[in-house]
Design a protein around this motif. Structure first.
Motif, PDB file in Angstrom:
ATOM      1  N   ARG A 124     -22.586  -4.902   6.641  1.00  0.00           N
ATOM      2  CA  ARG A 124     -23.199  -3.648   7.057  1.00  0.00           C
ATOM      3  C   ARG A 124     -23.854  -3.750   8.432  1.00  0.00           C
ATOM      4  O   ARG A 124     -24.196  -2.736   9.032  1.00  0.00           O
ATOM      5  N   TYR A 125     -24.073  -4.963   8.947  1.00  0.00           N
ATOM      6  CA  TYR A 125     -24.817  -5.120  10.196  1.00  0.00           C
ATOM      7  C   TYR A 125     -24.041  -5.927  11.237  1.00  0.00           C
ATOM      8  O   TYR A 125     -23.340  -6.881  10.911  1.00  0.00           O
ATOM      9  N   THR A 126     -24.242  -5.557  12.495  1.00  0.00           N
ATOM     10  CA  THR A 126     -23.712  -6.305  13.630  1.00  0.00           C
ATOM     11  C   THR A 126     -24.823  -7.190  14.181  1.00  0.00           C
ATOM     12  O   THR A 126     -25.979  -6.779  14.244  1.00  0.00           O
ATOM     13  N   LEU A 127     -24.483  -8.408  14.598  1.00  0.00           N
ATOM     14  CA  LEU A 127     -25.490  -9.279  15.184  1.00  0.00           C
ATOM     15  C   LEU A 127     -25.885  -8.766  16.568  1.00  0.00           C
ATOM     16  O   LEU A 127     -25.037  -8.462  17.400  1.00  0.00           O
ATOM     17  N   GLU A 128     -27.180  -8.676  16.810  1.00  0.00           N
ATOM     18  CA  GLU A 128     -27.686  -8.333  18.140  1.00  0.00           C
ATOM     19  C   GLU A 128     -27.340  -9.499  19.070  1.00  0.00           C
ATOM     20  O   GLU A 128     -27.661 -10.641  18.762  1.00  0.00           O
ATOM     21  N   PRO A 129     -26.683  -9.278  20.209  1.00  0.00           N
ATOM     22  CA  PRO A 129     -26.075 -10.376  20.971  1.00  0.00           C
ATOM     23  C   PRO A 129     -27.010 -11.162  21.896  1.00  0.00           C
ATOM     24  O   PRO A 129     -26.592 -12.185  22.444  1.00  0.00           O
ATOM     25  N   ASN A 130     -28.258 -10.723  22.083  1.00  0.00           N
ATOM     26  CA  ASN A 130     -29.101 -11.353  23.094  1.00  0.00           C
ATOM     27  C   ASN A 130     -30.114 -12.351  22.552  1.00  0.00           C
ATOM     28  O   ASN A 130     -30.863 -12.947  23.337  1.00  0.00           O
ATOM     29  N   HIS A 131     -30.169 -12.541  21.235  1.00  0.00           N
ATOM     30  CA  HIS A 131     -31.081 -13.540  20.691  1.00  0.00           C
ATOM     31  C   HIS A 131     -30.664 -14.933  21.162  1.00  0.00           C
ATOM     32  O   HIS A 131     -29.511 -15.159  21.528  1.00  0.00           O
ATOM     33  N   THR A 132     -31.587 -15.858  21.131  1.00  0.00           N
ATOM     34  CA  THR A 132     -31.302 -17.195  21.652  1.00  0.00           C
ATOM     35  C   THR A 132     -30.727 -18.134  20.597  1.00  0.00           C
ATOM     36  O   THR A 132     -30.042 -19.101  20.940  1.00  0.00           O
ATOM     37  N   HIS A 133     -31.001 -17.873  19.313  1.00  0.00           N
ATOM     38  CA  HIS A 133     -30.514 -18.725  18.224  1.00  0.00           C
ATOM     39  C   HIS A 133     -30.287 -17.856  16.990  1.00  0.00           C
ATOM     40  O   HIS A 133     -30.965 -16.845  16.798  1.00  0.00           O
ATOM     41  N   TYR A 134     -29.336 -18.296  16.121  1.00  0.00           N
ATOM     42  CA  TYR A 134     -28.982 -17.505  14.942  1.00  0.00           C
ATOM     43  C   TYR A 134     -28.910 -18.404  13.704  1.00  0.00           C
ATOM     44  O   TYR A 134     -28.146 -19.369  13.669  1.00  0.00           O
ATOM     45  N   ILE A 135     -29.718 -18.062  12.696  1.00  0.00           N
ATOM     46  CA  ILE A 135     -29.674 -18.715  11.383  1.00  0.00           C
ATOM     47  C   ILE A 135     -29.142 -17.701  10.379  1.00  0.00           C
ATOM     48  O   ILE A 135     -29.748 -16.643  10.170  1.00  0.00           O
ATOM     49  N   CYS A 136     -28.011 -18.006   9.753  1.00  0.00           N
ATOM     50  CA  CYS A 136     -27.406 -17.098   8.760  1.00  0.00           C
ATOM     51  C   CYS A 136     -27.534 -17.744   7.388  1.00  0.00           C
ATOM     52  O   CYS A 136     -26.757 -18.646   7.048  1.00  0.00           O
ATOM     53  N   PHE A 137     -28.513 -17.319   6.609  1.00  0.00           N
ATOM     54  CA  PHE A 137     -28.717 -17.916   5.285  1.00  0.00           C
ATOM     55  C   PHE A 137     -27.805 -17.248   4.268  1.00  0.00           C
ATOM     56  O   PHE A 137     -27.512 -16.054   4.363  1.00  0.00           O
ATOM     57  N   ASP A 138     -27.355 -18.032   3.303  1.00  0.00           N
ATOM     58  CA  ASP A 138     -26.314 -17.582   2.371  1.00  0.00           C
ATOM     59  C   ASP A 138     -26.804 -17.715   0.937  1.00  0.00           C
ATOM     60  O   ASP A 138     -27.118 -18.813   0.481  1.00  0.00           O
TER      61      ASP A 138
END
Length: 418
Positions: free
Chosen positions: A180-194
């Protein structure tokens, strides 16, 4: 080497259905990630496509390991402060309030070498604003002195298939839910918890647990503040837990559903008593009169019991009924809280039925399970408004002369002294 896991389904497929069927309407068992998933080593990590920002997919239980990656693998400098943002995908700030939020958070972040933690969902105003702060500061200086860390749910991310490593399992029934969501592209790091779920509107408590882990796990406690700008009912528990652990919470008034009713009732209950909830004969008599009053909260809900944690105290928790929790409030205050939370609950209830592919029952009557869920929200909300939790709530009102940055620093100073 830190080995991360991700979730695959055992008794049900990764899409949330039983392996022998892909028709959700035919399944009666309530899906539970702890029961219906197992861990496997993840290959979903690296650098996001069309970005220089690193990402990682991890199991929802691996908060401690994430801290090791942030400091030991990605080499993010230890922050001087942490700001965790709470928002939602439906709220839109007015132009003047948006400018103040942008200025206040940007100034605080740059001045303090801060970490800003968001959901990373582009559809949420808070994530988009933080992305804008990162972009504008990069234009001025390519070397940022703060970090914007997106902490969102793997199963909610659109086009997540592009992040799969070779050998990862995918749903055998066909394409999994698109996200349902698109990642905002300007963050410096991304943690995707599952947690094995897909397209859940509830983002859970992973981000708040991570923020507290980093804050408390350092040699010197790192100041942490939670900023509520909008938000829906799902965020209430994480705010409550933050307050339980004496994390300062700044609520931006007129920013969205949850923030608005928190501010409304915080102001309305400013004279609430610090007195104990111990029941007196007068209380018993008043409760008896209330139980005969049709214009009060459902009596079934009054008798539900809850555990209120008390970290660092003996005993470490206490058991309270909803009646006891609501005792410091007047009857009118109780009803106002109930009606406001019921409206928010009806909204997320509709979304849950829609996501599950089920028809909403006729009318707005709640079943017993739903009454218990609503009672949970009332418990969290009411305890946030009573002492000692309300001592750590700070309201930012744009109509006053106090800036958001000053409100944030005031909250952080109080948090440091406790």
């Amino acid at each position: 080497m830190v080995i991360f896991k991700y979730r695959i389904n055992q008794e049900k497929c990764i899409c949330g259905n039983f392996r022998h069927t892909s028709n959700i309407s035919e399944t009666n068992e309530v899906w539970n990630w702890e029961k219906h998933t197992a861990k496997e080593e993840t290959k979903c990590y690296g650098v996001l496509p069309h970005s220089n920002s690193p990402y990682l997919r991890c199991d929802v239980k691996e908060v401690n390991k994430v801290g090791l990656v942030l400091f030991g693998v990605w080499n993010i400098p230890i922050p001087s402060m942490i700001m965790r943002m709470v928002g939602d995908a439906t709220s839109t700030l007015n132009v003047t309030l948006e400018k103040e939020v942008l200025r206040g958070i940007s100034d605080a972040a740059v001045a303090s070498d801060a970490w800003i933690i968001t959901s990373g969902y582009k559809e949420e105003t808070t994530s988009e604003l933080i992305g804008e702060i990162v972009y504008k500061n990069r234009v001025k200086n390519a070397e940022l002195n703060f970090s914007a860390i997106a902490v969102g749910k793997w199963g909610n991310i659109r086009d997540r298939e592009k992040l799969y490593g070779s050998g990862n399992r995918v749903c055998k029934h066909g394409p999994s839910a698109p996200g349902r969501y698109t990642l905002e592209p300007n963050h410096t790091h991304y943690i995707c918890f599952d947690d094995g779920s897909y397209n859940s509107p509830d983002n859970g408590e992973f981000a708040s647990r991570l923020a507290r882990q980093i804050s408390y796990g350092a040699r010197r406690r790192i100041p942490l503040v939670t900023i509520v700008a909008g938000g829906n009912l799902y965020a209430l528990k994480s705010i409550w837990v933050d307050l339980i652990y004496q994390v300062s919470v700044v609520i931006v008034d007129q920013s969205g559903p949850l923030a608005n009713i928190l501010c409304k009732h915080y102001k309305a209950t400013k004279n609430i008593s610090k007195a104990t909830r111990t029941q007196t004969d007068e209380d018993i008599d008043r409760d008896k009169r209330s139980s005969d009053d049709e214009n009060d909260i459902d009596m079934v809900m009054f008798e539900y019991s809850f555990t209120l944690p008390k970290p660092g105290e003996e005993p470490p928790s206490t058991e309270l009924t909803l009646r006891e929790v609501l005792r410091p409030f007047s009857k009118r205050e109780r009803l106002d809280i109930y009606n406001d939370l019921l409206k928010l609950y009806i909204a997320i209830r509709k979304e849950e039925y829609k996501t599950a592919g089920k028809k909403l029952p006729a009318g707005e009557l709640l079943n017993l399970g739903e009454k218990r869920t609503l009672a949970n929200y009332i418990f969290w909300f009411a305890t946030c408004l009573t002492f000692p939790l309300r001592d750590n709530i700070h309201i930012f009102d744009f109509n006053t002369s106090t800036s958001l940055q000053s409100t944030l620093y005031g909250a952080l100073v109080q948090g440091k002294s406790e």
